[in-house]
Design an enzyme around this catalytic site. Structure first.
Site, mmCIF file in Angstrom:
data_model
loop_
_atom_site.group_PDB
_atom_site.id
_atom_site.type_symbol
_atom_site.label_atom_id
_atom_site.label_comp_id
_atom_site.label_asym_id
_atom_site.label_seq_id
_atom_site.Cartn_x
_atom_site.Cartn_y
_atom_site.Cartn_z
ATOM 1 N N VAL A 164 0.670 -0.947 0.161
ATOM 2 C CA VAL A 164 -0.108 0.182 0.137
ATOM 3 C C VAL A 164 0.627 1.239 0.177
ATOM 4 O O VAL A 164 0.731 2.020 -0.649
ATOM 5 C CB VAL A 164 -0.908 -0.232 0.663
ATOM 6 N N TYR A 165 1.875 1.426 0.210
ATOM 7 C CA TYR A 165 3.065 2.464 1.089
ATOM 8 C C TYR A 165 3.418 2.847 -0.321
ATOM 9 O O TYR A 165 3.495 4.361 -0.899
ATOM 10 C CB TYR A 165 3.804 2.087 2.384
ATOM 11 N N SER A 166 4.124 1.532 -0.951
ATOM 12 C CA SER A 166 4.380 1.655 -2.538
ATOM 13 C C SER A 166 3.572 2.007 -3.309
ATOM 14 O O SER A 166 4.037 2.981 -3.913
ATOM 15 C CB SER A 166 5.417 0.386 -2.791
ATOM 16 N N THR A 193 1.457 4.112 -2.952
ATOM 17 C CA THR A 193 1.097 5.582 -2.959
ATOM 18 C C THR A 193 2.292 6.173 -2.987
ATOM 19 O O THR A 193 2.661 7.611 -4.138
ATOM 20 C CB THR A 193 1.027 6.457 -1.645
#
Length: 265
Positions: free
Chosen positions: A154-156, A158
């Site tokens: 998820v972080y990647s 964004t």
């Protein structure tokens, strides 16, 4: 003298960038979500200011465009204008697979990382166009290069999206007095990184050798990033710390780096 605003700068790399700018005589506005955190950061930064440099702080939720607008106006009044805006605010939760990431963590990462940078860029570019020019830098992170890393889905996503957004913004400001760039600071041991490490001690133990090669102290990286930002004169400039060349030299170096020892890891 530059007049800078840095979002997400009460700690971590944002705080280190503010300190470095102040020590070079540039004025800075720092920001964070809570007033106590902002006041504490300003108090710690004020002794670092040299010459006529000044530091101010504003509590702001970067997921609220109206609050960012108000911060721009307040910063421009306090500093006498803003010609450097750094979108640094971000949240990382990188110890769970995508299907295990809670809805709350997904929402926080998407809104803070994506909306915070989009809104910040909109406000800064509009203000700088009206003032005749300036420079915006978006701080990217792991995954922005398209590489897939375990636990960072998820972080990647964004950060990959912000890479595309930043490139599009570069094209839109071409021919104006505004320049847009991106910063890839590498893997930094920040408060957030240590929080993630505490949540996954087995993973840190397994990857200790690799982490000691790839990780860096915030204070070692901030001077390089600030130097490059201040020297930047090109729209679309991309500043990276952990380059392929730097990584290769570290893997081939005979001595062993022990970055994690400072933090008791």
């Amino acid at each position: 003298m530059r007049k800078a605003v840095i979002t997400g700068s009460t700690r971590g790399i944002g705080f280190a960038l503010a300190r470095e700018l102040l020590s070079r005589g540039h004025s800075v506005v720092v920001s964070g979500r809570t007033r106590p955190a902002v006041d504490d950061a300003v108090a710690r930064l004020r002794p670092q200011a040299t010459a006529t440099a000044a530091v101010h702080g504003f509590a702001v939720d970067v997921t609220d465009a109206a609050q960012i607008e108000r911060m721009w106006s307040a910063a421009a009044e306090a500093l006498g204008g803003v010609d450097l805006w750094i979108n640094n605010a971000g949240v990382a939760n990188t110890t769970r697979r995508i299907v295990e990431t809670t809805p709350e963590d997904v929402r926080t990462m998407v809104t803070t990382n994506m909306l915070g940078t989009v809104y910040g860029s909109q406000v800064a570019v509009r203000g700088m166009l009206a003032a005749g020019g300036g420079q915006v830098f978006n701080v990217l992170g792991g995954g922005s290069d398209g590489r897939i890393r375990p636990g960072m889905g998820v972080y990647s996503a964004t950060k990959r999206g912000l890479d595309s957004f930043t490139r599009a913004l570069v094209k839109e400001v071409t021919g104006t007095g505004v320049r847009v760039g991106q910063i890839r600071p590498g893997i930094l041991v920040t408060e957030g990184w240590l929080r993630e490490a505490a949540a996954a001690p087995e993973q840190v133990a397994r990857q200790r050798r690799l982490l000691n090669i790839l990780c860096d102290h915030v204070d070692d990286v901030a001077p390089y990033l600030v130097e490059r930002m201040l020297a930047s004169t090109r729209n679309g400039d991309a500043i990276a710390w952990l380059t392929i060349g730097r990584m290769t030299r570290r893997f081939l170096a005979p001595g062993k780096r022990d970055v994690l020892a400072r933090y008791g890891l």
